[in-house]
Design an enzyme around this catalytic site. Structure first.
Site, short mmCIF file in Angstrom:
data_model
loop_
_atom_site.label_atom_id
_atom_site.label_comp_id
_atom_site.label_asym_id
_atom_site.label_seq_id
_atom_site.Cartn_x
_atom_site.Cartn_y
_atom_site.Cartn_z
N ARG A 66 14.01 19.17 35.66
CA ARG A 66 14.35 17.89 36.28
C ARG A 66 14.72 18.05 37.76
NH1 ARG A 66 20.15 17.39 33.48
NH2 ARG A 66 21.47 16.96 35.28
N ARG A 125 20.77 14.31 23.49
CA ARG A 125 20.18 15.63 23.40
C ARG A 125 19.16 15.60 22.27
NH1 ARG A 125 25.67 16.16 24.21
NH2 ARG A 125 26.24 17.16 26.18
#
Length: 296
Positions: A66, A125
């Site tokens: 990311r 998650r």
């Protein structure tokens, strides 16, 4: 980070928290102990951190990661191949359903397949598993075991045709171990006599039938990753239920840290693992290198 032959290749990462460092590939020649910045061509990835890397033959594969500050912000699910013979990047365009964009996931190799497990998305998650067949350029989602808590910063390692998910972070540090049989596509949880002290964002490697875990974040981290770091290593024989044994090492032990890669390699005709960088107690990003020779 991957080690291919006598060279270590490093891509991505951060020096300032959550700010990608660069998209330069750094290479360490382990025979001459010299670093170089490689001049690369092709489909060069944008800078990123929290991506995963794995090596198959002379190729380094990079998946995801990311660029954003917040959880899930700027997540990728792209897959790149870097040919270390001619320093050329290729953006792969597989068929099948790719894993969702994610960061702080784990990747490992069994035969001619890459496997991607877990990681972080916005406000959540993951605990899913995906495989990428290099020969057919195809993604395939594998069965999910909902008993496995969703996590980031886990270890994923191959021993033979089996994959092992080790520990990780799910709002607290974990210490469980799950095995995935890539032939039967079935999960099982290991019951061990000696458990691993809970941890996440650690280094993991394998040798023969053994799994090696090195360092990592270990203290309770109720409000995000605010815990302390370990300076120890543990080893487990996957053919035994004895569990994890604390490794007794000679030489100068590196300072405690987490958030760093390790990779199997050979130095001076000895098998072992190579470590680069990480984050220490002072939250300083490190750039030191260490090698641990291991005799089983």
């Amino acid at each position: 980070m991957v080690v291919i032959g006598r060279k270590t290749f490093i891509f991505g990462g951060e020096n300032i928290p959550r700010v990608p460092f660069s998209n330069i590939v750094h290479c360490l020649d382990m025979d001459t102990c010299t670093w170089s910045e490689l001049s690369t061509t092709g489909d060069v990835p944008v800078p990123r951190f929290a991506d995963s890397a794995a090596a198959v033959g002379h190729v380094m594969y990079i998946f995801g990661g990311r660029t954003g500050i917040n959880m899930g912000e700027g997540n990728f699910n792209d897959l790149y191949a870097f040919d270390t013979r001619d320093n050329v990047w290729t953006l792969l365009k597989p068929s099948g359903v790719a894993p969702s964009p994610r960061s702080f996931h784990a990747m490992a190799v069994v035969a001619n397949r890459l496997y991607v497990f877990g990681g972080c998305v916005e406000e959540d998650r993951l605990n899913d598993l995906h495989s990428y067949d290099i020969a057919t350029n195809t993604w395939e989602q594998q069965p999910t075991n909902e008993d496995i808590e969703r996590r980031g910063g886990a270890g994923l390692i191959a021993v033979g045709k089996d994959l092992f998910v080790v520990a990780g972070f799910t709002g607290r540090e974990l210490n469980d171990v799950y095995k995935y049989d890539t032939d039967s596509k079935t999960w099982s949880k290991l019951t061990l006599d000696k458990e691993l002290p809970p941890r996440s964002v650690f280094g993991i490697s394998s040798m023969s039938t053994f799994i090696i875990v090195w360092f990592g974040e270990v203290d309770p981290s109720g409000k995000g990753h605010l815990g302390g770091f370990s300076q120890d290593g543990y080893i487990m024989d996957t053919c035994s239920k004895a569990g994890w044994e604390l490794m007794s090492c000679s030489g100068e032990t590196p300072e405690a840290r987490g958030w760093m890669p390790i990779a199997p390699c050979q130095l001076n005709d000895m098998d072992g693992v190579f470590l680069f960088g990480g984050t220490n107690f002072d939250k300083k990003r490190l750039n030191d290198c260490h090698y641990l020779s291991i005799k089983l």
